[in-house]
Design an enzyme around this catalytic site. Structure first.
Site, mmCIF file in Angstrom:
data_model
loop_
_atom_site.group_PDB
_atom_site.id
_atom_site.type_symbol
_atom_site.label_atom_id
_atom_site.label_comp_id
_atom_site.label_asym_id
_atom_site.label_seq_id
_atom_site.Cartn_x
_atom_site.Cartn_y
_atom_site.Cartn_z
ATOM 1 N N LYS A 77 32.024 -5.721 -34.480
ATOM 2 C CA LYS A 77 33.278 -5.946 -33.743
ATOM 3 C C LYS A 77 33.091 -7.019 -32.668
ATOM 4 O O LYS A 77 31.962 -7.310 -32.262
ATOM 5 C CB LYS A 77 33.759 -4.630 -33.126
ATOM 6 N N ARG A 80 39.110 9.959 -26.672
ATOM 7 C CA ARG A 80 39.621 8.610 -26.854
ATOM 8 C C ARG A 80 40.380 8.638 -28.166
ATOM 9 O O ARG A 80 41.492 9.149 -28.210
ATOM 10 C CB ARG A 80 38.461 7.607 -26.811
ATOM 11 N N TYR A 124 31.054 -21.480 -1.363
ATOM 12 C CA TYR A 124 32.306 -20.990 -0.782
ATOM 13 C C TYR A 124 32.030 -19.868 0.206
ATOM 14 O O TYR A 124 31.131 -19.042 -0.009
ATOM 15 C CB TYR A 124 33.223 -20.440 -1.880
ATOM 16 N N MET A 135 33.618 -21.369 -10.722
ATOM 17 C CA MET A 135 34.122 -21.453 -12.089
ATOM 18 C C MET A 135 33.135 -22.153 -13.030
ATOM 19 O O MET A 135 32.891 -21.697 -14.145
ATOM 20 C CB MET A 135 35.470 -22.183 -12.125
#
Ligand SMILES: *Cc1c(COP(=O)(O)O)cnc(C)c1O
Length: 386
Positions: free
Chosen positions: A49, A146, A268, A327
């Protein structure tokens, strides 16, 4: 990574790459064989998966099929469709199951739906009455709460004389909630509950264990095990030294080396503070690449709870992450490396053979599974053939 195995020297694409991902398919195959052996009399499936836990469904499927896997689990029908041509005679089980609108995919591609609820059971029966027989798996919830019919619903179904003859599951399965914690009492309770259900479905194969469940021992193996993370080299059991081979090595390019004076700050929020003159490697990796912001060396909330952020590995040294992951860029402290041991253009290993992916995950308050499945699209990928 053995130098002779480093495809960076042979792949021209790697000259240009900022970030590279080296995926060792030999280790993948070895890990699957090991989990198959540890499964004893049971056979091991392969869990593919989420694009094979991020490593790429095509190479993963071909490698695991060649290693001997014939049972494959995917999350949804679309993943099953992608997998079908890669394992023509494999059995593909779809965990999310069938619902109105996706049934054609199961018939066109020979996918086996997992029946997770009374609603899915009723829908599957209605589809069978129109189209004729098709295999399925019955999923029984034994404590995870679940997916799955409750154990009492499953027992009622097993003992229902009016049960449609067309309902003939090829497998009865359940999923463990606490297998990563071998002493957790829920493991035994789930086992007892599952045994009662499998006894009622006599003659039908059964499956309970994920990677961690395989380590719980033969009682948990039944006929088919479903190891995922261990095959991809991740940790399955808390507190157990990881016995698997690393499969994925992630490396990112150093763009610049900066000198920073004692008393200055970087990143930052001025989140990296320097109490000595330092050298800092500015590296082309960020949270957009799945190098989560929470692994930052400082300046994120998690560091109040867990003081240490992630480490990279560079020319034989562990190098701590500094300040915030941004990022596209990360800072690593290379002050302790000999001056000529690090240059712009070198690659820092983020995780792989020298830094365990689960150690990076822990620094970020997450798990290896999430690191793998969020690798991002900016890596140049190279596969070492099995
Ligand atoms: C993902 C999954 C697995 C594999 O679990 P790992 O912890 O990765 O070994 C097994 N069974 C089910 C139902 C799953 O969803």
């Amino acid at each position: 990574m053995a130098q002779s195995h480093d495809p960076s020297s042979t792949l021209p694409a790697f000259d240009a790459a900022s970030n590279r991902l080296i995926i060792d398919l030999g280790a993948l195959a070895d890990n699957w064989r090991k989990m198959d052996r540890l499964s004893g009399k049971a056979r091991a499936a392969a869990v593919l998966k989420a694009n094979a836990y991020g490593i790429g469904i095509e190479p993963a499927a071909e490698t695991l099929y060649a290693a001997g896997a014939r049972d494959f689990f995917v999350a949804n029908a679309e993943e099953g469709v992608a997998l079908r041509p890669l394992v023509p005679d494999g059995r593909i089980y779809v965990l999310a199951g069938m619902w109105p609108g996706n049934e054609q995919l199961f018939f066109d591609n020979g996918l086996v739906p997992i029946v997770n609820s009374q609603e899915q059971f009723a829908f599957f029966m209605s589809v069978l009455s129109e189209r004729g027989d098709h295999p399925c798996v019955l999923h029984v919830d034994t404590g995870m709460n679940r997916l799955g019919l409750t154990a009492s619903e499953a027992l009622a179904l097993a003992n229902d004389p009016a049960r449609p003859a067309s309902f003939s599951p090829v497998l009865v399965m359940s999923h463990l909630a606490c297998a990563d914690d071998p002493d957790h009492p829920l493991n035994r309770r789930q086992l007892e509950s599952f045994r009662a259900v499998t006894a009622a479905f006599e003659g039908i194969e059964s499956s309970l264990a994920n990677s961690a469940g395989v380590h719980l021992g033969p009682d948990f193996h039944f006929d088919l095990t479903r190891p995922g993370i261990a095959v991809y080299g991740g940790e399955a059991v808390n507190g157990l030294a990881n016995p698997m081979k690393p499969v994925v090595t992630a490396q990112a390019r150093i763009i610049q080396i900066r000198s920073v004076r004692s008393g200055e700050t970087a990143s930052y929020g001025a989140s990296a503070q320097f109490s000595r003159d330092s050298r800092v490697a500015i590296v082309a990796i960020g949270y957009a690449d799945g190098y989560h912001r929470s692994v930052s060396g400082g300046g994120v909330t998690l560091r109040q709870a867990r003081p240490s952020g992630a480490f990279g590995f560079l020319n034989g040294h562990r190098v701590p992450h500094l300040g915030r992951v941004t990022m596209d860029l990360s800072l690593f402290d290379v002050t302790d490396l000999p001056e000529n041991a690090v240059r712009p253009g070198d690659y820092v290993e983020l995780f792989g053979n020298n830094v365990a992916i689960d150690d990076v995950a822990r620094a970020g308050g997450t798990i290896g599974y999430e690191m793998l499945t969020s690798l991002g699209h900016r890596y140049e990928r190279a596969y070492i053939e099995a």
